[in-house]
Design a protein around this motif. Structure first.
Motif, mmCIF file in Angstrom:
data_model
loop_
_atom_site.group_PDB
_atom_site.id
_atom_site.type_symbol
_atom_site.label_atom_id
_atom_site.label_comp_id
_atom_site.label_asym_id
_atom_site.label_seq_id
_atom_site.Cartn_x
_atom_site.Cartn_y
_atom_site.Cartn_z
ATOM 1 N N ALA A 124 0.847 -1.108 0.118
ATOM 2 C CA ALA A 124 0.042 -0.144 -0.081
ATOM 3 C C ALA A 124 0.864 1.299 -0.091
ATOM 4 N N GLY A 125 0.452 2.297 -0.480
ATOM 5 C CA GLY A 125 1.059 3.403 -0.436
ATOM 6 C C GLY A 125 1.460 4.120 1.282
ATOM 7 N N ALA A 126 0.342 3.870 1.758
ATOM 8 C CA ALA A 126 0.483 4.230 3.194
ATOM 9 C C ALA A 126 -0.401 3.076 3.711
ATOM 10 N N PHE A 127 -0.277 2.958 5.289
ATOM 11 C CA PHE A 127 -1.149 2.026 5.996
ATOM 12 C C PHE A 127 -1.245 2.943 7.481
ATOM 13 N N THR A 128 -2.305 2.643 8.236
ATOM 14 C CA THR A 128 -2.394 2.979 9.523
ATOM 15 C C THR A 128 -2.459 1.812 10.502
ATOM 16 N N VAL A 129 -1.773 2.169 11.841
ATOM 17 C CA VAL A 129 -1.812 1.166 13.012
ATOM 18 C C VAL A 129 -2.096 2.086 14.122
ATOM 19 N N GLY A 130 -3.285 2.195 14.715
ATOM 20 C CA GLY A 130 -3.505 3.095 15.684
ATOM 21 C C GLY A 130 -3.394 4.372 15.105
ATOM 22 N N ASN A 131 -2.727 5.338 15.761
ATOM 23 C CA ASN A 131 -2.277 6.852 15.283
ATOM 24 C C ASN A 131 -1.078 6.714 14.513
ATOM 25 N N VAL A 132 -0.642 5.696 14.197
ATOM 26 C CA VAL A 132 0.554 5.735 13.501
ATOM 27 C C VAL A 132 0.433 5.431 12.083
ATOM 28 N N VAL A 133 0.762 6.490 11.048
ATOM 29 C CA VAL A 133 0.522 6.131 9.615
ATOM 30 C C VAL A 133 2.139 6.059 9.054
ATOM 31 N N LEU A 134 2.070 4.782 8.380
ATOM 32 C CA LEU A 134 3.452 4.215 7.666
ATOM 33 C C LEU A 134 3.424 4.352 6.264
ATOM 34 N N THR A 135 4.594 4.768 5.665
ATOM 35 C CA THR A 135 4.657 4.795 4.273
ATOM 36 C C THR A 135 6.122 4.501 4.149
ATOM 37 N N ARG A 136 6.251 3.784 2.869
ATOM 38 C CA ARG A 136 7.671 3.609 2.255
ATOM 39 C C ARG A 136 8.387 5.037 1.628
ATOM 40 N N HIS A 137 7.534 5.840 1.358
ATOM 41 C CA HIS A 137 7.845 7.247 0.788
ATOM 42 C C HIS A 137 8.486 8.310 1.615
ATOM 43 N N ASP A 138 8.898 9.249 0.963
ATOM 44 C CA ASP A 138 9.792 10.265 1.832
ATOM 45 C C ASP A 138 8.519 11.240 2.296
ATOM 46 N N GLU A 139 9.304 12.170 3.484
ATOM 47 C CA GLU A 139 8.509 13.311 3.799
ATOM 48 C C GLU A 139 7.775 14.132 2.903
ATOM 49 N N GLY A 140 6.452 14.406 3.178
ATOM 50 C CA GLY A 140 5.704 15.186 2.101
ATOM 51 C C GLY A 140 4.734 14.443 1.106
ATOM 52 N N TYR A 141 4.772 13.123 1.358
ATOM 53 C CA TYR A 141 3.928 12.080 0.767
ATOM 54 C C TYR A 141 2.370 12.158 1.319
ATOM 55 N N LEU A 142 2.606 12.208 2.739
ATOM 56 C CA LEU A 142 1.345 12.079 3.459
ATOM 57 C C LEU A 142 0.937 13.384 3.699
ATOM 58 N N THR A 143 0.120 13.710 2.898
ATOM 59 C CA THR A 143 -0.732 15.108 2.746
ATOM 60 C C THR A 143 -1.871 15.166 2.077
ATOM 61 N N GLY A 144 -2.685 16.282 2.347
ATOM 62 C CA GLY A 144 -4.003 16.286 1.778
ATOM 63 C C GLY A 144 -4.901 14.963 1.737
ATOM 64 N N ALA A 145 -5.650 14.764 0.694
ATOM 65 C CA ALA A 145 -6.811 13.674 0.819
ATOM 66 C C ALA A 145 -6.343 12.602 1.402
ATOM 67 N N LEU A 146 -4.942 12.017 1.061
ATOM 68 C CA LEU A 146 -4.371 10.632 1.737
ATOM 69 C C LEU A 146 -4.250 10.775 3.158
ATOM 70 N N LEU A 147 -3.639 11.778 3.673
ATOM 71 C CA LEU A 147 -3.800 12.041 5.080
ATOM 72 C C LEU A 147 -5.074 11.971 5.918
ATOM 73 N N ARG A 148 -6.044 12.608 5.116
ATOM 74 C CA ARG A 148 -7.321 12.623 5.709
ATOM 75 C C ARG A 148 -7.954 11.301 5.773
ATOM 76 N N HIS A 149 -7.768 10.210 4.712
ATOM 77 C CA HIS A 149 -7.972 8.920 4.394
ATOM 78 C C HIS A 149 -7.482 8.099 5.798
ATOM 79 N N GLU A 150 -6.202 8.369 5.831
ATOM 80 C CA GLU A 150 -5.470 7.536 6.784
ATOM 81 C C GLU A 150 -5.976 8.204 8.325
ATOM 82 N N ASP A 151 -6.180 9.514 8.497
ATOM 83 C CA ASP A 151 -6.689 9.855 9.702
ATOM 84 C C ASP A 151 -8.088 9.359 9.992
ATOM 85 N N ARG A 152 -8.810 8.935 8.903
ATOM 86 C CA ARG A 152 -10.204 8.320 9.479
ATOM 87 C C ARG A 152 -9.983 6.713 9.940
#
Length: 151
Positions: free
Chosen positions: A52-80
């Motif tokens: 996956a591009g990103a995944f969440t466990v609890g309040n921790v959002v993990l991604t293989r990508h560098d800083e700046g990837y977890l923004t906008g709609a994707l971050l809102r998705h992981e927040d949910r």
């Protein structure tokens, strides 16, 4: 940070989902930093699962990508998803999510399109596509002239 985010942060620590997320971040050698809404963002995750591009466990959002990837709609998705961990009392979310993946695969052949957790987190925000169930696609292939009947 809003009061609701502080409550979610406490719930996800107490239900052990955030500690598990931090353990995964450590095992995957992710660089963890504070994010919005009490989230912890782990960039550079090195374990090849899950795919996956990103995944969440609890309040921790993990991604293989560098800083700046977890923004906008994707971050809102992981927040949910972080809210879903709080609603599911933490770790029970993991087997429930796996069942939802299997149901989605059975319905449409895709792990996310009919996964209740992904749908509630807004599929498109997580870069997932909506797909119709297998049986409606099969019916359209059998009766191509019926496609516009109800439009």
């Amino acid at each position: 940070m809003r009061r609701s985010h502080r409550i979610r942060r406490v719930l996800n620590y107490v239900n052990l989902s955030t500690p598990l997320g931090l353990l995964l971040a450590r095992l995957g050698r992710a660089r963890v930093s504070a994010g919005p809404g009490g989230l912890l963002l782990g960039h550079g995750y090195r374990i090849p699962f899950p795919v996956a591009g990103a995944f969440t466990v609890g309040n921790v959002v993990l991604t293989r990508h560098d800083e700046g990837y977890l923004t906008g709609a994707l971050l809102r998705h992981e927040d949910r998803h972080a809210w879903q961990y709080a609603a599911c009392a933490g770790l029970p979310m993991l087997p429930l999510y796996l069942v939802a993946v299997l149901v989605s695969i059975l319905i449409c052949g895709d792990q996310a399109a009919w996964n209740v957790f992904e749908r509630l987190a807004v599929l498109e925000d997580g870069n997932y596509a909506r797909r119709s169930p297998r049986w409606t696609r099969a019916a359209r292939r059998q009766n191509p002239s019926d496609r516009n009947e109800f439009l």
